[in-house]
Design an enzyme around this catalytic site. Sequence first.
Site, PDB file in Angstrom:
ATOM      1  N   LEU A  32      34.510  74.889 -78.297  1.00 41.04           N
ATOM      2  CA  LEU A  32      35.502  75.642 -78.929  1.00 41.04           C
ATOM      3  C   LEU A  32      36.680  75.003 -78.460  1.00 41.04           C
ATOM      4  O   LEU A  32      37.125  74.769 -77.551  1.00 41.04           O
ATOM      5  CB  LEU A  32      35.599  77.192 -78.719  1.00 41.04           C
ATOM      6  CG  LEU A  32      34.415  78.076 -78.952  1.00 41.04           C
ATOM      7  CD1 LEU A  32      34.256  79.193 -78.271  1.00 41.04           C
ATOM      8  CD2 LEU A  32      34.068  78.268 -80.324  1.00 41.04           C
ATOM      9  N   ASP A  33      37.743  74.684 -79.635  1.00 41.36           N
ATOM     10  CA  ASP A  33      38.920  74.163 -79.282  1.00 41.36           C
ATOM     11  C   ASP A  33      39.905  75.224 -78.744  1.00 41.36           C
ATOM     12  O   ASP A  33      39.332  76.404 -78.363  1.00 41.36           O
ATOM     13  CB  ASP A  33      39.631  73.557 -80.550  1.00 41.36           C
ATOM     14  CG  ASP A  33      39.936  74.460 -81.641  1.00 41.36           C
ATOM     15  OD1 ASP A  33      39.810  75.849 -81.312  1.00 41.36           O
ATOM     16  OD2 ASP A  33      40.513  74.153 -82.701  1.00 41.36           O
ATOM     17  N   VAL A  34      41.053  74.800 -77.779  1.00 38.95           N
ATOM     18  CA  VAL A  34      41.713  75.591 -77.191  1.00 38.95           C
ATOM     19  C   VAL A  34      42.039  77.078 -77.722  1.00 38.95           C
ATOM     20  O   VAL A  34      41.943  77.955 -77.333  1.00 38.95           O
ATOM     21  CB  VAL A  34      42.960  74.846 -76.429  1.00 38.95           C
ATOM     22  CG1 VAL A  34      43.913  75.766 -75.983  1.00 38.95           C
ATOM     23  CG2 VAL A  34      42.465  73.466 -75.497  1.00 38.95           C
ATOM     24  N   SER A  36      40.598  78.647 -80.182  1.00 41.55           N
ATOM     25  CA  SER A  36      39.549  79.507 -80.857  1.00 41.55           C
ATOM     26  C   SER A  36      39.057  80.104 -79.508  1.00 41.55           C
ATOM     27  O   SER A  36      39.161  79.962 -78.252  1.00 41.55           O
ATOM     28  CB  SER A  36      38.486  78.476 -81.219  1.00 41.55           C
ATOM     29  OG  SER A  36      38.910  77.571 -82.330  1.00 41.55           O
ATOM     30  N   ARG A 136      38.714  75.345 -89.445  1.00 43.05           N
ATOM     31  CA  ARG A 136      40.211  75.509 -89.603  1.00 43.05           C
ATOM     32  C   ARG A 136      40.576  74.354 -90.942  1.00 43.05           C
ATOM     33  O   ARG A 136      41.360  74.962 -91.661  1.00 43.05           O
ATOM     34  CB  ARG A 136      40.961  74.865 -88.379  1.00 43.05           C
ATOM     35  CG  ARG A 136      40.829  75.921 -87.318  1.00 43.05           C
ATOM     36  CD  ARG A 136      41.553  75.343 -86.005  1.00 43.05           C
ATOM     37  NE  ARG A 136      41.169  76.273 -84.824  1.00 43.05           N
ATOM     38  CZ  ARG A 136      42.053  77.334 -84.757  1.00 43.05           C
ATOM     39  NH1 ARG A 136      43.116  77.875 -85.486  1.00 43.05           N
ATOM     40  NH2 ARG A 136      41.692  78.312 -83.601  1.00 43.05           N
TER      41      ARG A 136
END
Length: 174
Positions: A32-34, A36, A136
């Site tokens: 997961l990106d930061v 998220s 996104r």
Amino acid sequence: MISQFVNPAKRKKRLLGELHDFPSGTMAIGRLDVPSEGLLLLTTDGKISEKIRSSQFEKEYYVQVDGNIDDEAVEKLKKGVEIGFNGKKYITKLGKAFLIEDPKFPLRSQKIRDERHGPTSWVAIIIREGKFRQVRKMTAAVGFPTLRLIRIRIGTIKLNNLKVAEVIKVDTLL
């Protein structure tokens, strides 16, 4: 927090390995990106990681977007939209998308924004791929940038059925 165990970019964020004494070789299955949130599976088996990240398993996200997303935008999300990936144009594969009511998740530690900035709405997006920041990019491509992104399901494993740090056997997915 970064959903990985090593920090090659030397970002000033905490790593997963700082939360618990995980077995050697533990890895996240699909990061997961930061900004998220949500379901993150861990394994020590690279073959299981590769299989779950493949198109065999659906990944479901609840997405809060900027503005009142409409049926036309949701239809585009289902059919695939053009996004940029690795410096090239890419059309996302067919997926599922539908409007949802506010799921009433706990507030984030970092506030996104408030109602003074205009309306927001929620959409569920189900995909079988996972390009870099794909969800996104998809919502932005249809004119509704993502404000909050929460992965709620991978395959049959659902976030609402788990407790924080719960251990389950993933071979039940295979």
